[in-house]
Design a protein around this motif. Structure first.
Motif, PDB file in Angstrom:
ATOM      1  N   MET A 121      48.683  60.065  58.355  1.00 31.49           N
ATOM      2  CA  MET A 121      48.123  60.323  59.688  1.00 31.49           C
ATOM      3  C   MET A 121      47.923  58.998  60.420  1.00 31.49           C
ATOM      4  O   MET A 121      47.572  57.990  59.809  1.00 31.49           O
ATOM      5  N   VAL A 122      48.153  59.026  61.716  1.00 27.83           N
ATOM      6  CA  VAL A 122      47.887  57.865  62.570  1.00 27.83           C
ATOM      7  C   VAL A 122      46.922  58.316  63.654  1.00 27.83           C
ATOM      8  O   VAL A 122      47.215  59.251  64.399  1.00 27.83           O
ATOM      9  N   ASN A 123      45.776  57.677  63.692  1.00 32.72           N
ATOM     10  CA  ASN A 123      44.731  58.050  64.660  1.00 32.72           C
ATOM     11  C   ASN A 123      44.424  59.547  64.609  1.00 32.72           C
ATOM     12  O   ASN A 123      44.385  60.236  65.634  1.00 32.72           O
ATOM     13  N   LYS A 124      44.274  60.047  63.368  1.00 31.00           N
ATOM     14  CA  LYS A 124      43.883  61.446  63.092  1.00 31.00           C
ATOM     15  C   LYS A 124      44.972  62.488  63.334  1.00 31.00           C
ATOM     16  O   LYS A 124      44.724  63.688  63.231  1.00 31.00           O
ATOM     17  N   SER A 125      46.181  62.047  63.689  1.00 32.00           N
ATOM     18  CA  SER A 125      47.283  62.986  63.914  1.00 32.00           C
ATOM     19  C   SER A 125      48.390  62.729  62.899  1.00 32.00           C
ATOM     20  O   SER A 125      48.720  61.573  62.608  1.00 32.00           O
ATOM     21  N   ILE A 126      48.980  63.801  62.371  1.00 32.65           N
ATOM     22  CA  ILE A 126      50.079  63.655  61.414  1.00 32.65           C
ATOM     23  C   ILE A 126      51.298  63.075  62.127  1.00 32.65           C
ATOM     24  O   ILE A 126      51.682  63.540  63.196  1.00 32.65           O
ATOM     25  N   VAL A 127      51.889  62.041  61.516  1.00 36.07           N
ATOM     26  CA  VAL A 127      53.121  61.453  62.055  1.00 36.07           C
ATOM     27  C   VAL A 127      54.152  61.474  60.935  1.00 36.07           C
ATOM     28  O   VAL A 127      53.905  60.955  59.850  1.00 36.07           O
ATOM     29  N   ASN A 128      55.296  62.091  61.187  1.00 35.05           N
ATOM     30  CA  ASN A 128      56.337  62.175  60.157  1.00 35.05           C
ATOM     31  C   ASN A 128      57.618  61.447  60.558  1.00 35.05           C
ATOM     32  O   ASN A 128      58.703  61.763  60.103  1.00 35.05           O
ATOM     33  N   ILE A 129      57.462  60.442  61.430  1.00 33.55           N
ATOM     34  CA  ILE A 129      58.604  59.642  61.890  1.00 33.55           C
ATOM     35  C   ILE A 129      58.454  58.222  61.342  1.00 33.55           C
ATOM     36  O   ILE A 129      57.582  57.465  61.801  1.00 33.55           O
ATOM     37  N   PRO A 130      59.258  57.835  60.352  1.00 34.52           N
ATOM     38  CA  PRO A 130      59.132  56.504  59.739  1.00 34.52           C
ATOM     39  C   PRO A 130      59.243  55.342  60.723  1.00 34.52           C
ATOM     40  O   PRO A 130      58.613  54.297  60.547  1.00 34.52           O
ATOM     41  N   SER A 131      60.037  55.508  61.782  1.00 34.91           N
ATOM     42  CA  SER A 131      60.243  54.419  62.748  1.00 34.91           C
ATOM     43  C   SER A 131      59.155  54.349  63.821  1.00 34.91           C
ATOM     44  O   SER A 131      59.217  53.510  64.717  1.00 34.91           O
ATOM     45  N   LEU A 134      53.627  51.200  65.672  1.00 32.89           N
ATOM     46  CA  LEU A 134      52.172  51.119  65.761  1.00 32.89           C
ATOM     47  C   LEU A 134      51.727  50.024  66.711  1.00 32.89           C
ATOM     48  O   LEU A 134      52.450  49.057  66.963  1.00 32.89           O
ATOM     49  N   LYS A 135      50.518  50.158  67.215  1.00 34.02           N
ATOM     50  CA  LYS A 135      49.921  49.175  68.107  1.00 34.02           C
ATOM     51  C   LYS A 135      48.627  48.659  67.468  1.00 34.02           C
ATOM     52  O   LYS A 135      47.995  49.375  66.674  1.00 34.02           O
ATOM     53  N   PRO A 136      48.226  47.432  67.811  1.00 32.81           N
ATOM     54  CA  PRO A 136      46.961  46.915  67.276  1.00 32.81           C
ATOM     55  C   PRO A 136      45.806  47.876  67.545  1.00 32.81           C
ATOM     56  O   PRO A 136      45.676  48.401  68.653  1.00 32.81           O
ATOM     57  N   GLY A 137      45.012  48.128  66.517  1.00 35.35           N
ATOM     58  CA  GLY A 137      43.889  49.054  66.630  1.00 35.35           C
ATOM     59  C   GLY A 137      44.179  50.423  66.042  1.00 35.35           C
ATOM     60  O   GLY A 137      43.258  51.206  65.796  1.00 35.35           O
ATOM     61  N   ASP A 138      45.458  50.724  65.782  1.00 33.61           N
ATOM     62  CA  ASP A 138      45.818  52.019  65.212  1.00 33.61           C
ATOM     63  C   ASP A 138      45.297  52.146  63.775  1.00 33.61           C
ATOM     64  O   ASP A 138      45.335  51.184  63.003  1.00 33.61           O
ATOM     65  N   LYS A 139      44.849  53.355  63.440  1.00 32.75           N
ATOM     66  CA  LYS A 139      44.336  53.641  62.093  1.00 32.75           C
ATOM     67  C   LYS A 139      45.356  54.485  61.342  1.00 32.75           C
ATOM     68  O   LYS A 139      45.803  55.519  61.835  1.00 32.75           O
ATOM     69  N   ILE A 140      45.719  54.019  60.157  1.00 34.54           N
ATOM     70  CA  ILE A 140      46.695  54.712  59.325  1.00 34.54           C
ATOM     71  C   ILE A 140      45.965  55.223  58.079  1.00 34.54           C
ATOM     72  O   ILE A 140      45.292  54.446  57.388  1.00 34.54           O
ATOM     73  N   GLU A 141      46.069  56.521  57.801  1.00 41.55           N
ATOM     74  CA  GLU A 141      45.359  57.049  56.635  1.00 41.55           C
ATOM     75  C   GLU A 141      46.156  58.117  55.902  1.00 41.55           C
ATOM     76  O   GLU A 141      47.063  58.732  56.452  1.00 41.55           O
ATOM     77  N   ILE A 142      45.789  58.301  54.642  1.00 40.53           N
ATOM     78  CA  ILE A 142      46.395  59.353  53.834  1.00 40.53           C
ATOM     79  C   ILE A 142      45.696  60.668  54.172  1.00 40.53           C
ATOM     80  O   ILE A 142      44.470  60.723  54.263  1.00 40.53           O
ATOM     81  N   ARG A 143      46.473  61.723  54.377  1.00 40.30           N
ATOM     82  CA  ARG A 143      45.866  63.047  54.625  1.00 40.30           C
ATOM     83  C   ARG A 143      44.958  63.437  53.472  1.00 40.30           C
ATOM     84  O   ARG A 143      45.205  63.089  52.317  1.00 40.30           O
ATOM     85  N   ASN A 173      38.656  54.761  50.622  1.00 40.10           N
ATOM     86  CA  ASN A 173      38.829  55.897  51.533  1.00 40.10           C
ATOM     87  C   ASN A 173      40.287  56.096  51.971  1.00 40.10           C
ATOM     88  O   ASN A 173      40.569  56.955  52.805  1.00 40.10           O
ATOM     89  N   MET A 174      41.165  55.267  51.433  1.00 37.02           N
ATOM     90  CA  MET A 174      42.611  55.385  51.673  1.00 37.02           C
ATOM     91  C   MET A 174      42.987  55.351  53.149  1.00 37.02           C
ATOM     92  O   MET A 174      43.669  56.254  53.657  1.00 37.02           O
ATOM     93  N   PHE A 175      42.541  54.325  53.831  1.00 34.53           N
ATOM     94  CA  PHE A 175      43.008  54.136  55.203  1.00 34.53           C
ATOM     95  C   PHE A 175      43.150  52.644  55.493  1.00 34.53           C
ATOM     96  O   PHE A 175      42.591  51.786  54.797  1.00 34.53           O
ATOM     97  N   GLY A 176      43.936  52.353  56.497  1.00 31.27           N
ATOM     98  CA  GLY A 176      44.132  50.975  56.913  1.00 31.27           C
ATOM     99  C   GLY A 176      44.130  50.887  58.422  1.00 31.27           C
ATOM    100  O   GLY A 176      44.300  51.894  59.115  1.00 31.27           O
TER     101      GLY A 176
END
Length: 202
Positions: A121-131, A134-143, A173-176
């Motif tokens: 997930m990126v910023n609480k939304s599922i993203v399934n596009i590898p390419s 991201l922008k500075p400030g974006d949160k990346i986490e495991i569902r 918490n598995m996020f970056g």
């Protein structure tokens, strides 16, 4: 599919360095494959050949196809700044690369699979596009449903390497967080980006 799925050690030997991470087979033979191995006589390499090899190395390292890679170069050449550095920044800010850098996956190819299977997930939304860029400030986490995924858990628990300084990782918490856009000196890949710029500028 269009992506290289053949022997990775063979590609690493072609470039003379381990571009896919730790590889015990590469350590045994660090020279190009072929009948005569390390004893093969090689003439002087042309400037074009050296530039081509560097471009190919960058493509294989980040797992980007030729058309995508050229589009990234064109975009970076139109922006204000150092073209080569911008090109690497675009490669580094791809979601598959960030998932790999955060140790959520053991390799970029594995990261692409994890993303495609909707574990990220990126910023609480599922993203399934590898390419996805991201922008500075974006949160990346495991569902939440994916936090016990064996590949993800094994990769995190291995603790191989260090987290680059432009990322923040909360392992528990598995996020970056993609903190800032990296400067060239902060990108660990051994790529001579100026040769790539020269290759495409001809």
């Amino acid at each position: 599919m269009g992506r290289y799925i053949g022997p990775k050690t063979k590609i690493s030997r072609k470039f003379g360095e381990c571009i896919y991470g730790e590889d015990k087979y590469f350590e045994r033979r660090k020279y190009p494959s072929g009948e005569h191995g390390n004893n093969r006589r090689r003439g002087k390499r042309s400037e074009y050949f050296i530039q081509l090899i560097e471009k190919q190395k960058a493509k294989y390292t980040y797992g980007i196809l030729e058309h995508q890679f050229k589009k990234l170069f064109i975009e970076s050449s139109r922006k204000k700044g150092i073209t080569g550095e911008l090109l690497l920044q675009f490669c580094e800010s791809r979601l598959d690369n960030i998932v790999f850098r955060l140790k959520f996956a053991p390799s970029r190819s594995s990261a692409r699979q994890i993303i495609s299977h909707k574990h990220i997930m990126v910023n609480k939304s599922i993203v399934n596009i590898p390419s996805f860029r991201l922008k500075p400030g974006d949160k990346i986490e495991i569902r939440e449903k994916s936090k016990k995924h064996p590949v993800i858990l094994e990769s995190i628990n291995k603790k191989i390497g260090i987290i680059v300084e432009w990322l923040i990782l909360d392992e528990k918490n598995m996020f970056g967080i993609f903190r800032i856009m990296p400067k060239r000196i902060q990108i660990p890949e051994n790529i001579k980006e100026q040769l790539i710029v020269e290759f495409y500028s001809k």
